[in-house]
Design a protein around this motif. Structure first.
Motif, PDB file in Angstrom:
ATOM      1  N   ALA A  75      66.559  27.159  13.348  1.00  0.00           N
ATOM      2  CA  ALA A  75      67.255  28.362  12.886  1.00  0.00           C
ATOM      3  C   ALA A  75      66.802  28.751  11.477  1.00  0.00           C
ATOM      4  O   ALA A  75      66.685  29.941  11.152  1.00  0.00           O
ATOM      5  CB  ALA A  75      68.763  28.133  12.910  1.00  0.00           C
ATOM      6  N   ALA A  76      66.539  27.754  10.637  1.00  0.00           N
ATOM      7  CA  ALA A  76      66.134  28.046   9.260  1.00  0.00           C
ATOM      8  C   ALA A  76      64.785  28.755   9.224  1.00  0.00           C
ATOM      9  O   ALA A  76      64.605  29.753   8.515  1.00  0.00           O
ATOM     10  CB  ALA A  76      66.064  26.752   8.447  1.00  0.00           C
ATOM     11  N   THR A  77      63.812  28.244   9.997  1.00  0.00           N
ATOM     12  CA  THR A  77      62.499  28.872  10.016  1.00  0.00           C
ATOM     13  C   THR A  77      62.572  30.268  10.620  1.00  0.00           C
ATOM     14  O   THR A  77      61.936  31.207  10.129  1.00  0.00           O
ATOM     15  CB  THR A  77      61.491  28.005  10.799  1.00  0.00           C
ATOM     16  OG1 THR A  77      61.382  26.726  10.162  1.00  0.00           O
ATOM     17  CG2 THR A  77      60.119  28.655  10.837  1.00  0.00           C
ATOM     18  N   THR A  78      63.347  30.432  11.681  1.00  0.00           N
ATOM     19  CA  THR A  78      63.526  31.753  12.290  1.00  0.00           C
ATOM     20  C   THR A  78      64.070  32.744  11.269  1.00  0.00           C
ATOM     21  O   THR A  78      63.590  33.877  11.143  1.00  0.00           O
ATOM     22  CB  THR A  78      64.467  31.667  13.498  1.00  0.00           C
ATOM     23  OG1 THR A  78      63.901  30.805  14.483  1.00  0.00           O
ATOM     24  CG2 THR A  78      64.712  33.040  14.111  1.00  0.00           C
ATOM     25  N   HIS A  79      65.084  32.314  10.525  1.00  0.00           N
ATOM     26  CA  HIS A  79      65.670  33.186   9.496  1.00  0.00           C
ATOM     27  C   HIS A  79      64.637  33.536   8.432  1.00  0.00           C
ATOM     28  O   HIS A  79      64.524  34.703   8.019  1.00  0.00           O
ATOM     29  CB  HIS A  79      66.865  32.478   8.850  1.00  0.00           C
ATOM     30  CG  HIS A  79      67.435  33.199   7.669  1.00  0.00           C
ATOM     31  ND1 HIS A  79      68.258  34.295   7.791  1.00  0.00           N
ATOM     32  CD2 HIS A  79      67.275  33.000   6.328  1.00  0.00           C
ATOM     33  CE1 HIS A  79      68.589  34.743   6.597  1.00  0.00           C
ATOM     34  NE2 HIS A  79      68.010  33.974   5.685  1.00  0.00           N
ATOM     35  N   ASN A  80      63.889  32.538   7.995  1.00  0.00           N
ATOM     36  CA  ASN A  80      62.897  32.781   6.938  1.00  0.00           C
ATOM     37  C   ASN A  80      61.785  33.717   7.409  1.00  0.00           C
ATOM     38  O   ASN A  80      61.346  34.602   6.663  1.00  0.00           O
ATOM     39  CB  ASN A  80      62.290  31.453   6.481  1.00  0.00           C
ATOM     40  CG  ASN A  80      63.294  30.587   5.742  1.00  0.00           C
ATOM     41  OD1 ASN A  80      64.246  31.087   5.155  1.00  0.00           O
ATOM     42  ND2 ASN A  80      63.093  29.285   5.772  1.00  0.00           N
ATOM     43  N   MET A  81      61.328  33.541   8.644  1.00  0.00           N
ATOM     44  CA  MET A  81      60.286  34.416   9.175  1.00  0.00           C
ATOM     45  C   MET A  81      60.799  35.839   9.324  1.00  0.00           C
ATOM     46  O   MET A  81      60.075  36.809   9.047  1.00  0.00           O
ATOM     47  CB  MET A  81      59.769  33.885  10.511  1.00  0.00           C
ATOM     48  CG  MET A  81      59.000  32.572  10.440  1.00  0.00           C
ATOM     49  SD  MET A  81      57.584  32.590   9.312  1.00  0.00           S
ATOM     50  CE  MET A  81      56.635  33.963   9.944  1.00  0.00           C
TER      51      MET A  81
END
Length: 403
Positions: free
Chosen positions: A132-138
């Motif tokens: 979820a963190a990487t998805t949000h950052n992307m």
């Protein structure tokens, strides 16, 4: 022309995919680019500065504070030099720092200091990519205008199989070359034009704690707004309830209900040249909103609904309407349903997508569109929403110029 006499700044962060970067430099220079490379400290464990200097013909930079740089401001010099800034590989850590706007090394400082288009080529373990963190950052980076290239799926260095592999060197070089060619053709397409875009869902209240809504994330509409602004337009974004950052230099108005959106649209629609209705507006609203939370009294409850105003039609049927583009999210008969909507509402153009595919459309970073006019049909293949938005806006310009 591809990249002839274009300056490509390559930022390499510390992932195993860094071993591909000497070949990437070769592929970029083969297209005519001047390439300079920046390494993070961790990247030096995977690829040598000497090898990258040999293939690029330029000094490789590693340290933020470079005493050899003129006036000690090497990062500003590099930021101004670049026509395109490619981060490859972009590890999960680097992606997170870029999304937060940190500037604790040369690569991340350059990302803040440059005005050049930024390309991100993610490379990480499949589970890290899916987090979820990487998805949000992307999503944050894409909405700021970064162009996301990949990742690809396949076997990874750790033995896992899935999405997270960095694209191959030729794919990255081709993507930047194609962008350069396209950019030459579309720069300032909408200079001084006013474009209004609706995005996201609406919410229709049932009581103070419940509402009717849908799965729209707003990502497609926000991507279109960002691209339209990049192409010179003065953009107004009417946004339903979504947790997305506002694209740079875009005027944003937040609403909740369909009636709110209708009111916001018609406040300034008379000054707009183009109207793009990307929002997923609720078709119905509750006739009587309860002032208090409805308590559970039986297994069944009946809500009486009435139709919401049709925002798209209200614009298209104005005496002097702007060039009007609709969206159609369908689960079956996508093209035929979209064409019927195009004709019934007298639209200039409609973009249809199949939301039954869980990997595209709602809540996804990717989409595919069928773009229809009264005389044409264009299929836009699955792509990252920011790149797809660019393709769509080029089609909008083509049709708008004819109208």
């Amino acid at each position: 022309m591809q990249l002839v006499q274009k300056n490509v700044l390559l930022g390499v962060s510390g992932g195993i995919a860094a071993y591909k970067t000497p070949d990437l430099v070769r592929k970029l220079t083969a297209k005519g680019a001047n390439v300079r490379v920046v390494l993070t400290n961790s990247a030096t464990h995977f690829v040598s500065a000497l090898s990258l200097q040999a293939v690029s013909g330029n000094k490789v930079s590693i340290h933020l504070l470079d005493e050899d740089a003129e006036n000690g401001m090497g990062h500003i010099e590099l930021a101004r030099w670049a026509d395109y800034f490619l981060v490859a590989p972009a590890t999960a850590n680097t992606v997170a720092k870029l999304a937060l706007g940190l500037a604790d090394d040369l690569l991340t400082t350059l990302a803040l200091a440059t005005t050049a288009p930024v390309f991100i080529a993610p490379a990480m373990n499949q589970q890290m990519w899916a987090s979820a963190a990487t998805t949000h950052n992307m999503n944050t980076l894409a909405l700021r205008g970064a162009h996301v290239l990949g990742p690809a799926a396949g076997e990874q260095a750790c033995g896992d199989i899935g999405y997270g592999r960095m694209l191959e060197a030729h794919e990255l070089a081709d993507a930047i070359g194609e962008f350069a060619d396209a950019n030459r053709a579309v720069e300032a397409l909408f200079k001084d034009k006013h474009i209004m875009i609706t995005a996201g869902p609406t919410r229709e209240e049932i009581d103070p704690v419940r509402y009717i809504s849908n799965h729209s994330s707003g990502k497609m509409g926000f991507a279109i707004a960002a691209v339209a602004q990049q192409l010179g337009a003065k953009v107004t974004l009417i946004a339903g309830p979504v947790s997305l950052p506002t694209p740079p230099n875009v005027i944003r108005k937040d609403i909740n209900s369909a009636q709110d959106m209708l009111n916001a649209v018609h406040e300034t629609i008379a000054t707009q040249d183009i109207f793009i209705a990307c929002a997923a507006v609720a078709d119905y609203k509750v006739n009587k909103i309860s002032a208090q939370k409805l308590k559970k009294q039986s297994q069944n409850i009946t809500l009486t609904l009435s139709q919401n105003p049709d925002i798209l039609s209200s614009v298209a049927f104005l005496e002097k309407p702007p060039f009007t583009v609709g969206f159609a999210a369908e689960t079956q008969h996508v093209e035929s349903y979209a064409r019927a909507k195009l004709e019934k509402k007298k639209l200039n153009m409609i973009a249809a997508n199949d939301v039954s595919n869980s990997t595209l459309g709602f809540n996804s970073d990717r989409n595919a569109l069928i773009v229809l006019t009264s005389s044409s049909t264009q299929h836009l293949a699955p792509n990252n929403k920011s790149l797809l938005a660019m393709e769509l806006m080029k089609l909008v310009h083509k049709e708008y110029s004819r109208s």
